[in-house]
Scaffold this motif. Sequence first.
Motif, mmCIF file in Angstrom:
data_model
loop_
_atom_site.group_PDB
_atom_site.id
_atom_site.type_symbol
_atom_site.label_atom_id
_atom_site.label_comp_id
_atom_site.label_asym_id
_atom_site.label_seq_id
_atom_site.Cartn_x
_atom_site.Cartn_y
_atom_site.Cartn_z
ATOM 1 N N UNK A 10 -1.648 -2.290 7.535
ATOM 2 C CA UNK A 10 -2.339 -3.519 7.943
ATOM 3 C C UNK A 10 -3.465 -3.870 6.979
ATOM 4 N N UNK A 11 -3.876 -5.157 7.035
ATOM 5 C CA UNK A 11 -5.045 -5.601 6.267
ATOM 6 C C UNK A 11 -6.118 -6.051 7.251
ATOM 7 N N UNK A 12 -7.358 -6.156 6.779
ATOM 8 C CA UNK A 12 -8.380 -6.674 7.683
ATOM 9 C C UNK A 12 -8.297 -8.189 7.809
ATOM 10 N N UNK A 17 2.385 -4.908 6.771
ATOM 11 C CA UNK A 17 3.316 -4.602 5.681
ATOM 12 C C UNK A 17 4.258 -3.508 6.161
ATOM 13 N N UNK A 18 5.545 -3.710 5.925
ATOM 14 C CA UNK A 18 6.561 -2.731 6.305
ATOM 15 C C UNK A 18 7.442 -2.439 5.096
ATOM 16 N N UNK A 19 7.693 -1.178 4.847
ATOM 17 C CA UNK A 19 8.635 -0.804 3.789
ATOM 18 C C UNK A 19 10.045 -0.915 4.360
ATOM 19 N N UNK A 20 10.918 -1.673 3.689
ATOM 20 C CA UNK A 20 12.295 -1.836 4.157
ATOM 21 C C UNK A 20 13.170 -0.722 3.588
ATOM 22 N N UNK A 21 14.388 -0.640 4.100
ATOM 23 C CA UNK A 21 15.301 0.407 3.638
ATOM 24 C C UNK A 21 15.654 0.269 2.165
ATOM 25 N N UNK A 72 -2.178 -12.219 0.321
ATOM 26 C CA UNK A 72 -1.218 -11.200 -0.106
ATOM 27 C C UNK A 72 -1.831 -9.817 0.072
ATOM 28 N N UNK A 73 -1.176 -8.951 0.837
ATOM 29 C CA UNK A 73 -1.688 -7.589 0.993
ATOM 30 C C UNK A 73 -1.360 -6.691 -0.208
ATOM 31 N N UNK A 115 -0.071 0.797 -0.781
ATOM 32 C CA UNK A 115 -0.063 1.042 0.667
ATOM 33 C C UNK A 115 -1.261 1.892 1.077
ATOM 34 N N UNK A 116 -1.674 2.785 0.203
ATOM 35 C CA UNK A 116 -2.825 3.637 0.482
ATOM 36 C C UNK A 116 -4.132 2.864 0.605
#
Length: 132
Positions: A10-12, A17-21, A72-73, A115-116
């Motif tokens: 998540x962002x503030x 954000x989700x990583x897809x397959x 944009x995250x 992502x970190x």
Amino acid sequence: MSEVKQQLWYTDEHEWVQRTVDGTLRIGITDFAQHQLGDIVFVELPGAGTTIGQGTEIGTIESVKTVSDLFAPVTGTVLKVNEALESTPELVNESPYEEGWMIEVEMSNGVEEALGKLLSAEQYEQLISDEQ
């Protein structure tokens, strides 16, 4: 209470954000954000092929109450846009984490590092509890 999914980042600014397959990153706004906005009537998103930079404005989301910027995250290239939102923007209200996703982005490198820098589900839950 707003739904926060554990497997997302998540962002503030209330994007998720989700990583897809297939390794891309799917992006949308959170359940908390859609509740705050109210009934969504229009979503403006970047087109496929657009390069986006983390923290930069990438579009707008309009509700009956207000117009808000989308940020944009992550940095990358837009591969796919959820075209269903053009005719049914209310999907963001009805299903913010599934049918109401907005764009898919390909990052050339540094996915783990990017992502970190985002919030975990626990950190995001704390953020929104402070805002309620």
